[in-house]
Write an enzyme that holds these catalytic residues in place. Structure first.
Site, short mmCIF file in Angstrom:
data_model
loop_
_atom_site.label_atom_id
_atom_site.label_comp_id
_atom_site.label_asym_id
_atom_site.label_seq_id
_atom_site.Cartn_x
_atom_site.Cartn_y
_atom_site.Cartn_z
N ASN A 1 -6.73 27.93 -25.16
CA ASN A 1 -6.28 26.72 -25.86
C ASN A 1 -7.41 26.12 -26.71
OD1 ASN A 1 -5.83 23.45 -25.61
ND2 ASN A 1 -3.92 24.57 -25.82
N1 PLP Z 1 -4.69 24.53 -21.76
C1 PLP Z 1 -3.50 25.12 -21.98
C2 PLP Z 1 -3.29 26.52 -21.48
C3 PLP Z 1 -2.48 24.42 -22.65
O1 PLP Z 1 -1.31 25.03 -22.87
C4 PLP Z 1 -2.72 23.09 -23.08
C5 PLP Z 1 -1.71 22.31 -23.81
O2 PLP Z 1 -0.68 22.75 -24.22
C6 PLP Z 1 -3.97 22.52 -22.85
C7 PLP Z 1 -4.92 23.26 -22.17
C8 PLP Z 1 -4.32 21.13 -23.28
O3 PLP Z 1 -3.78 20.20 -22.40
P1 PLP Z 1 -4.09 18.63 -22.49
O4 PLP Z 1 -3.19 18.08 -23.56
O5 PLP Z 1 -3.73 18.08 -21.14
O6 PLP Z 1 -5.52 18.43 -22.83
#
Ligand code: PLP
Length: 329
Positions: free
Chosen positions: A101
């Site tokens: 991400n």
């Molecule tokens: N990691 C993954 C695998 C995600 O799919 C996402 C968001 O879609 C995130 C991190 C980010 O999440 P957050 O909005 O809680 O920071």
């Protein structure tokens, strides 16, 4: 969410609101058991591990990256006293996959430490041999590997990095291994998904968003640490007005040392209410429903010759497109 906001708790230390801290300890252990996480992540088990609720996966990843960075600086200062601190900081390097991400790359920007996005395989999975090659190349160039952020359930296709092979390399090279399971973590609760949990007993930290799969409103991101002292030591900054006489008791963590902000919302209340309302079985049924709906949708896509899957279905995610030119999509 209305109660948590309405109570107006700003629990920046245990003494500000004992319930805010103590309920968090309770629900983080409930959650760890619900997800079948290794025992060392439980508060109730003796040892330095435990869980904390952060606002988002991005914050959890940043906390892990910053703590790993500070631990690495101290380790190298000890083993190479001839290097100055700024020389050490200038050599630090971290790793993740090109499928991870955006928040992982952002954590590197915020931590002033480059995060190399290593190529995942054709199946979108990052494996230990790719990490090993990158680390060996970087070490030969004089760099200091700090952390690898793996993903269980990537944003694009819900692929699962190979935690076992990554852990073997991280253990060998003294690199912190963090797992971002922001979406897929909920599936750890299901016996039929137990394969997804393979290797978690070897990771240093992991995060999972209750606001994705678990019927809790944004924001609520669970994070577990195998050794919370590594975060506390890295972030501990105190003032006289924050001190209280119960500090330092193991049953009463001051979660401000486990996170970036000072103040804390009463997010544990949302988790407590959700568990009390639905029960563990109700939550498992909800996750299974997501997965089975995705299975039904996958069948519809497969039965329709106008469409094709572009990756295997994983949990609730079906990646598909119209066959033919991209214009049609
Ligand atoms: N990691 C993954 C695998 C995600 O799919 C996402 C968001 O879609 C995130 C991190 C980010 O999440 P957050 O909005 O809680 O920071």
């Amino acid at each position: 969410e209305m109660l948590a906001s309405g109570f107006g708790i700003i629990g920046f230390s245990w003494i500000c609101s004992p319930a805010c801290t103590e309920l968090e300890v309770v629900v983080m252990d409930w959650l760890a058991k619900f997800l079948h996480l290794p025992q060392h992540f439980l508060h109730e088990v003796e040892g330095p591990g435990g869980g904390v609720i952060q606002g988002s996966a991005s914050e959890a990843v940043l906390v892990a990256v910053l703590a790993a960075r500070e631990q690495a600086v101290r380790r190298v200062q000890h083993s190479h006293p001839e290097l100055t601190e700024s020389e050490i900081r200038g050599k630090l390097i971290a790793y993740s996959s090109d499928q991870s991400n955006s928040c992982i790359e952002k954590a590197g920007v915020l931590a002033a430490m480059p995060i190399k996005l290593l190529p995942a395989g054709d199946d979108f999975v990052l494996r230990g041999d790719t990490l090993k090659q990158a680390i060996e190349r970087d070490v030969a160039a004089g760099l200091i590997p700090v952390i690898c952020v793996a993903t269980l359930g990537t944003t694009g296709t819900c692929a699962y990095d190979d935690i076992e092979s990554l852990a073997s390399i991280c253990e060998e090279k003294s690199v912190w291994l963090h797992v971002d399971a922001a979406y897929a973590g909920g599936a750890f609760a299901l016996e039929e998904c137990s394969e997804l949990r393979r290797g978690l007993e070897r990771v240093d930290s992991l995060n999972f968003n209750l606001h994705k799969f678990m019927l809790v409103n944004f924001d609520c991101a669970a994070m577990w640490l195998r050794d919370a002292n590594k975060v506390i030591d890295s972030f501990n900054v105190d003032r006289i007005y924050l001190k209280h006489k119960h500090e330092g008791q193991t049953q009463i963590p001051d979660f401000r040392h486990w996170q970036i902000p000072l103040g804390r919302r009463f997010r544990a209340l949302k988790v407590w209410i959700t568990f009390r309302n639905l029960g563990a079985e109700g939550l498992r049924a909800h996750i299974r429903k997501h997965i089975s709906l995705a299975g039904q949708f996958e069948d519809l896509v497969k039965a329709d010759e106008r469409f094709e899957l572009i990756a295997p279905r994983a949990l609730g995610l079906v990646c598909f497109r119209a066959k033919g030119d991209n214009e049609i999509t």
